[in-house]
Design an enzyme around this catalytic site. Structure first.
Site, PDB file in Angstrom:
ATOM      1  N   CYS A  26       0.885  -1.305  -0.042  1.00 47.34           N
ATOM      2  CA  CYS A  26       0.028   0.067   0.206  1.00 47.34           C
ATOM      3  C   CYS A  26       0.870   1.195   0.014  1.00 47.34           C
ATOM      4  O   CYS A  26       1.482   1.643   1.032  1.00 47.34           O
ATOM      5  CB  CYS A  26      -0.958   0.142   1.104  1.00 47.34           C
ATOM      6  SG  CYS A  26      -2.040   1.294   0.957  1.00 47.34           S
ATOM      7  N   GLY A  27       1.001   2.057  -1.107  1.00 43.79           N
ATOM      8  CA  GLY A  27       1.725   3.019  -1.161  1.00 43.79           C
ATOM      9  C   GLY A  27       1.441   4.142  -0.399  1.00 43.79           C
ATOM     10  O   GLY A  27       2.394   4.774   0.129  1.00 43.79           O
ATOM     11  N   HIS A  28       0.103   4.521  -0.058  1.00 42.60           N
ATOM     12  CA  HIS A  28      -0.209   5.635   0.489  1.00 42.60           C
ATOM     13  C   HIS A  28      -0.017   5.578   1.947  1.00 42.60           C
ATOM     14  O   HIS A  28       0.019   6.281   2.887  1.00 42.60           O
ATOM     15  CB  HIS A  28      -1.648   6.254   0.233  1.00 42.60           C
ATOM     16  CG  HIS A  28      -2.600   5.457   0.438  1.00 42.60           C
ATOM     17  ND1 HIS A  28      -3.590   5.105  -0.467  1.00 42.60           N
ATOM     18  CD2 HIS A  28      -3.259   5.086   1.901  1.00 42.60           C
ATOM     19  CE1 HIS A  28      -4.623   4.370   0.065  1.00 42.60           C
ATOM     20  NE2 HIS A  28      -4.500   4.385   1.208  1.00 42.60           N
ATOM     21  N   GLY A 192      -0.387   3.240  -4.667  1.00 45.38           N
ATOM     22  CA  GLY A 192       0.935   3.484  -4.893  1.00 45.38           C
ATOM     23  C   GLY A 192       1.216   2.211  -5.754  1.00 45.38           C
ATOM     24  O   GLY A 192       2.009   2.260  -6.654  1.00 45.38           O
ATOM     25  N   SER A 193       0.851   0.924  -5.117  1.00 39.86           N
ATOM     26  CA  SER A 193       1.277  -0.245  -6.156  1.00 39.86           C
ATOM     27  C   SER A 193       0.598  -0.102  -7.618  1.00 39.86           C
ATOM     28  O   SER A 193       1.185  -0.546  -8.561  1.00 39.86           O
ATOM     29  CB  SER A 193       0.575  -1.637  -5.329  1.00 39.86           C
ATOM     30  OG  SER A 193      -0.616  -1.449  -5.140  1.00 39.86           O
TER      31      SER A 193
END
Length: 232
Positions: A26-28, A192-193
């Protein structure tokens, strides 16, 4: 607490919990955790940039918090290697018809669909239809594709969601992502991913070179900047 940690994509040391139905990246959340770690003093502040190493289910993430006068101004991260599993795939989806998609991995697998090509508006008020169509496309791709395979980790070989791509009216922004993931959740960020997977797609098509940046907007108007660091 373990479930929450997996949902945001951070590994708990010693946990044996299955991750198949949870977020592997999870990018964020990485951005948020990195800022929190610096601002709360969990990590030593190093100006102008503090590096954190985060072990996520998809692998090791290196995150960087830029700061000025002891305050974090921005965060970026180097994700795990992203790759394209299949370009220009097709699937028949009940209630929608023939859908063309790209399949890519950026810490999780996503089916990327041109929203305009299937007549889907990405206006935020249309979110219920996005959810229904995103779930249908995901189910149809899972049932028909044999390309959802991670080269090293069997537990990562599953489709996490559908990402609809569409135009934006925001100056300087390339396009919009609306990600429908898990059991029909809509990501408030560009994902993000998902942005990482898009970088692999654009790179495979020769549309971006290492060091170049693309800005991608979410359903809420938030923006991520994505770039290709290197080919590997």
């Amino acid at each position: 607490k373990q479930k929450t940690a997996y949902d945001i994509g951070v590994r708990l040391v010693g946990s044996e919990m299955c991750i198949r139905d949870s977020s592997t990246m999870c990018g964020h959340a990485v951005i948020a955790i990195t800022k929190l770690a610096v601002q709360m003093g969990w990590a030593d502040l190093v100006e102008p940039e503090t590096k954190l190493v985060i072990d996520a289910p998809c692998g090791r993430i290196e995150a960087y918090a830029k700061s000025e006068k002891c305050s974090v101004t921005s965060v970026y991260f180097d994700g795990v290697p992203s790759f394209v599993a299949g370009l220009i795939q097709e699937v028949n989806v009940p209630g929608i018809g023939l859908v063309q998609y790209d399949l890519a991995y950026g810490g999780a697998f996503y089916a990327y669909v041109d929203a305009e090509a299937i007549g889907l508006s990405l206006d935020r008020l249309n979110y219920e239809k996005m959810i229904q169509w995103g779930k249908r496309i995901k189910s149809s791709v899972i049932a028909s594709s044999d390309l959802i395979e991670h080269p090293f980790e069997e537990d990562l070989s599953f489709l996490y969601g559908t990402i609809f791509i569409g135009p934006t009216e925001t100056p300087g922004v390339h396009s919009k992502n609306v990600c429908v993931f898990a059991e029909g959740e809509v990501d408030r960020s560009p994902t993000g991913s998902g942005v990482s997977g898009r970088m692999a797609i654009h790179r495979a098509r020769g549309e971006i070179n290492p060091g170049e940046t693309i800005k991608i907007e979410s359903i809420t108007g938030s923006v991520f900047s994505g770039s290709v660091r290197e080919d590997t």
